[in-house]
Design a protein around this motif. Sequence first.
Motif, PDB file in Angstrom:
ATOM      1  N   ASN A 188     -15.617  86.222  58.237  1.00  0.00           N
ATOM      2  CA  ASN A 188     -14.977  84.895  58.458  1.00  0.00           C
ATOM      3  C   ASN A 188     -14.501  84.216  57.198  1.00  0.00           C
ATOM      4  O   ASN A 188     -13.315  83.626  56.956  1.00  0.00           O
ATOM      5  CB  ASN A 188     -15.732  84.112  59.361  1.00  0.00           C
ATOM      6  CG  ASN A 188     -15.485  84.505  61.065  1.00  0.00           C
ATOM      7  OD1 ASN A 188     -14.384  84.958  61.173  1.00  0.00           O
ATOM      8  ND2 ASN A 188     -16.618  84.455  61.670  1.00  0.00           N
ATOM      9  N   LEU A 189     -15.477  84.233  56.085  1.00  0.00           N
ATOM     10  CA  LEU A 189     -15.298  83.422  54.941  1.00  0.00           C
ATOM     11  C   LEU A 189     -14.237  84.377  54.131  1.00  0.00           C
ATOM     12  O   LEU A 189     -13.515  83.732  53.542  1.00  0.00           O
ATOM     13  CB  LEU A 189     -16.693  83.621  54.068  1.00  0.00           C
ATOM     14  CG  LEU A 189     -16.449  83.077  52.747  1.00  0.00           C
ATOM     15  CD1 LEU A 189     -16.115  81.443  52.737  1.00  0.00           C
ATOM     16  CD2 LEU A 189     -17.652  83.166  52.163  1.00  0.00           C
ATOM     17  N   LYS A 190     -14.252  85.723  54.071  1.00  0.00           N
ATOM     18  CA  LYS A 190     -13.063  86.442  53.565  1.00  0.00           C
ATOM     19  C   LYS A 190     -11.803  86.089  54.357  1.00  0.00           C
ATOM     20  O   LYS A 190     -10.850  86.090  53.270  1.00  0.00           O
ATOM     21  CB  LYS A 190     -13.432  87.971  53.663  1.00  0.00           C
ATOM     22  CG  LYS A 190     -14.317  88.160  52.567  1.00  0.00           C
ATOM     23  CD  LYS A 190     -14.795  89.820  52.936  1.00  0.00           C
ATOM     24  CE  LYS A 190     -15.825  90.391  52.019  1.00  0.00           C
ATOM     25  NZ  LYS A 190     -16.326  91.731  52.106  1.00  0.00           N
ATOM     26  N   ILE A 191     -11.751  85.983  55.382  1.00  0.00           N
ATOM     27  CA  ILE A 191     -10.456  85.788  56.213  1.00  0.00           C
ATOM     28  C   ILE A 191     -10.042  84.281  55.592  1.00  0.00           C
ATOM     29  O   ILE A 191      -8.886  84.317  55.275  1.00  0.00           O
ATOM     30  CB  ILE A 191     -10.494  85.958  57.571  1.00  0.00           C
ATOM     31  CG1 ILE A 191     -10.821  87.204  58.299  1.00  0.00           C
ATOM     32  CG2 ILE A 191      -9.477  85.257  58.413  1.00  0.00           C
ATOM     33  CD1 ILE A 191     -11.314  87.272  59.723  1.00  0.00           C
ATOM     34  N   LYS A 192     -11.081  83.363  55.725  1.00  0.00           N
ATOM     35  CA  LYS A 192     -10.386  81.992  55.134  1.00  0.00           C
ATOM     36  C   LYS A 192      -9.888  82.120  53.893  1.00  0.00           C
ATOM     37  O   LYS A 192      -8.844  81.398  53.340  1.00  0.00           O
ATOM     38  CB  LYS A 192     -11.680  81.085  55.233  1.00  0.00           C
ATOM     39  CG  LYS A 192     -11.728  79.751  54.762  1.00  0.00           C
ATOM     40  CD  LYS A 192     -12.620  78.974  54.981  1.00  0.00           C
ATOM     41  CE  LYS A 192     -12.399  77.234  54.513  1.00  0.00           C
ATOM     42  NZ  LYS A 192     -13.501  76.610  54.603  1.00  0.00           N
ATOM     43  N   MET A 229      -5.352  82.619  49.805  1.00  0.00           N
ATOM     44  CA  MET A 229      -4.628  83.176  48.946  1.00  0.00           C
ATOM     45  C   MET A 229      -2.971  83.312  49.432  1.00  0.00           C
ATOM     46  O   MET A 229      -2.203  83.344  48.463  1.00  0.00           O
ATOM     47  CB  MET A 229      -5.278  84.460  48.685  1.00  0.00           C
ATOM     48  CG  MET A 229      -6.525  84.592  47.855  1.00  0.00           C
ATOM     49  SD  MET A 229      -7.412  86.034  47.927  1.00  0.00           S
ATOM     50  CE  MET A 229      -6.411  87.410  47.592  1.00  0.00           C
ATOM     51  N   LYS A 230      -2.920  83.895  50.762  1.00  0.00           N
ATOM     52  CA  LYS A 230      -1.530  84.125  51.145  1.00  0.00           C
ATOM     53  C   LYS A 230      -0.822  82.829  50.985  1.00  0.00           C
ATOM     54  O   LYS A 230       0.394  82.748  50.649  1.00  0.00           O
ATOM     55  CB  LYS A 230      -1.853  84.579  52.615  1.00  0.00           C
ATOM     56  CG  LYS A 230      -0.426  84.744  53.199  1.00  0.00           C
ATOM     57  CD  LYS A 230      -0.433  85.118  54.707  1.00  0.00           C
ATOM     58  CE  LYS A 230       0.915  85.216  55.422  1.00  0.00           C
ATOM     59  NZ  LYS A 230       0.900  85.406  56.911  1.00  0.00           N
ATOM     60  N   LYS A 231      -1.339  81.638  51.323  1.00  0.00           N
ATOM     61  CA  LYS A 231      -0.654  80.374  51.378  1.00  0.00           C
ATOM     62  C   LYS A 231      -0.225  80.000  49.875  1.00  0.00           C
ATOM     63  O   LYS A 231       1.128  79.818  49.799  1.00  0.00           O
ATOM     64  CB  LYS A 231      -1.477  79.206  51.986  1.00  0.00           C
ATOM     65  CG  LYS A 231      -0.789  77.906  51.853  1.00  0.00           C
ATOM     66  CD  LYS A 231      -1.663  77.007  52.332  1.00  0.00           C
ATOM     67  CE  LYS A 231      -1.294  75.523  52.303  1.00  0.00           C
ATOM     68  NZ  LYS A 231      -2.051  74.443  52.308  1.00  0.00           N
ATOM     69  N   GLU A 232      -0.989  80.193  49.102  1.00  0.00           N
ATOM     70  CA  GLU A 232      -0.737  79.876  47.450  1.00  0.00           C
ATOM     71  C   GLU A 232       0.287  80.773  47.056  1.00  0.00           C
ATOM     72  O   GLU A 232       1.264  80.382  46.487  1.00  0.00           O
ATOM     73  CB  GLU A 232      -1.996  79.896  46.654  1.00  0.00           C
ATOM     74  CG  GLU A 232      -3.100  78.793  46.987  1.00  0.00           C
ATOM     75  CD  GLU A 232      -4.113  78.778  45.966  1.00  0.00           C
ATOM     76  OE1 GLU A 232      -4.037  79.428  44.894  1.00  0.00           O
ATOM     77  OE2 GLU A 232      -5.059  78.248  46.649  1.00  0.00           O
ATOM     78  N   LEU A 233       0.239  82.202  47.419  1.00  0.00           N
ATOM     79  CA  LEU A 233       1.256  83.282  46.866  1.00  0.00           C
ATOM     80  C   LEU A 233       2.564  83.143  47.586  1.00  0.00           C
ATOM     81  O   LEU A 233       3.551  82.990  46.649  1.00  0.00           O
ATOM     82  CB  LEU A 233       0.481  84.412  47.074  1.00  0.00           C
ATOM     83  CG  LEU A 233       1.399  85.905  46.470  1.00  0.00           C
ATOM     84  CD1 LEU A 233       1.626  85.483  45.002  1.00  0.00           C
ATOM     85  CD2 LEU A 233       0.713  87.070  46.827  1.00  0.00           C
ATOM     86  N   GLN A 234       2.609  82.749  48.879  1.00  0.00           N
ATOM     87  CA  GLN A 234       3.694  82.394  49.651  1.00  0.00           C
ATOM     88  C   GLN A 234       4.478  81.051  48.786  1.00  0.00           C
ATOM     89  O   GLN A 234       5.651  81.098  48.619  1.00  0.00           O
ATOM     90  CB  GLN A 234       3.292  82.250  51.003  1.00  0.00           C
ATOM     91  CG  GLN A 234       4.882  82.217  51.778  1.00  0.00           C
ATOM     92  CD  GLN A 234       5.490  83.301  51.810  1.00  0.00           C
ATOM     93  OE1 GLN A 234       5.139  84.381  52.385  1.00  0.00           O
ATOM     94  NE2 GLN A 234       6.648  83.418  51.312  1.00  0.00           N
TER      95      GLN A 234
END
Length: 133
Positions: A96-100, A105-110
């Motif tokens: 769950n921590l990795k998913i968070k 990461m996805k949000k920032e890269l997007q």
Amino acid sequence: MKKLVTIGEAANITGLSAKMIRHYEVNGLIPKVTRTDAQYRLYNSQQLKLLGVIKQAKKLGFSLVQIQALSDLWQNPNRASREVKQLAEEHLDEINLKIKELKQMKKELQELANNCNGDENASCSILDGLDKV
């Protein structure tokens, strides 16, 4: 299954490579196996089942240390299921921590990718965004 099988047959049965099976034995995840006079490894049905447990645990992302603990518990008929559940829940917390972290990461890269023109100019908002100190 009463008969013993070679490492090649064990690999075919379990879907693991012979190299991984040897690795698990060397690292103590499975007990030392019987060997022929020519030093070929021979596996019994219990060891094959244990290899299946290890394979599934690895597939679920458990670390080798966690797999060792699960292996030990699996082989212990006097185990308490609470110990197994605790290991699983600790691993779920890690997942769950990795998913968070991955979502962040996805949000920032997007955002970086959305702000990049992607044209012939040298100016790049992605590289500028990576330049944060």
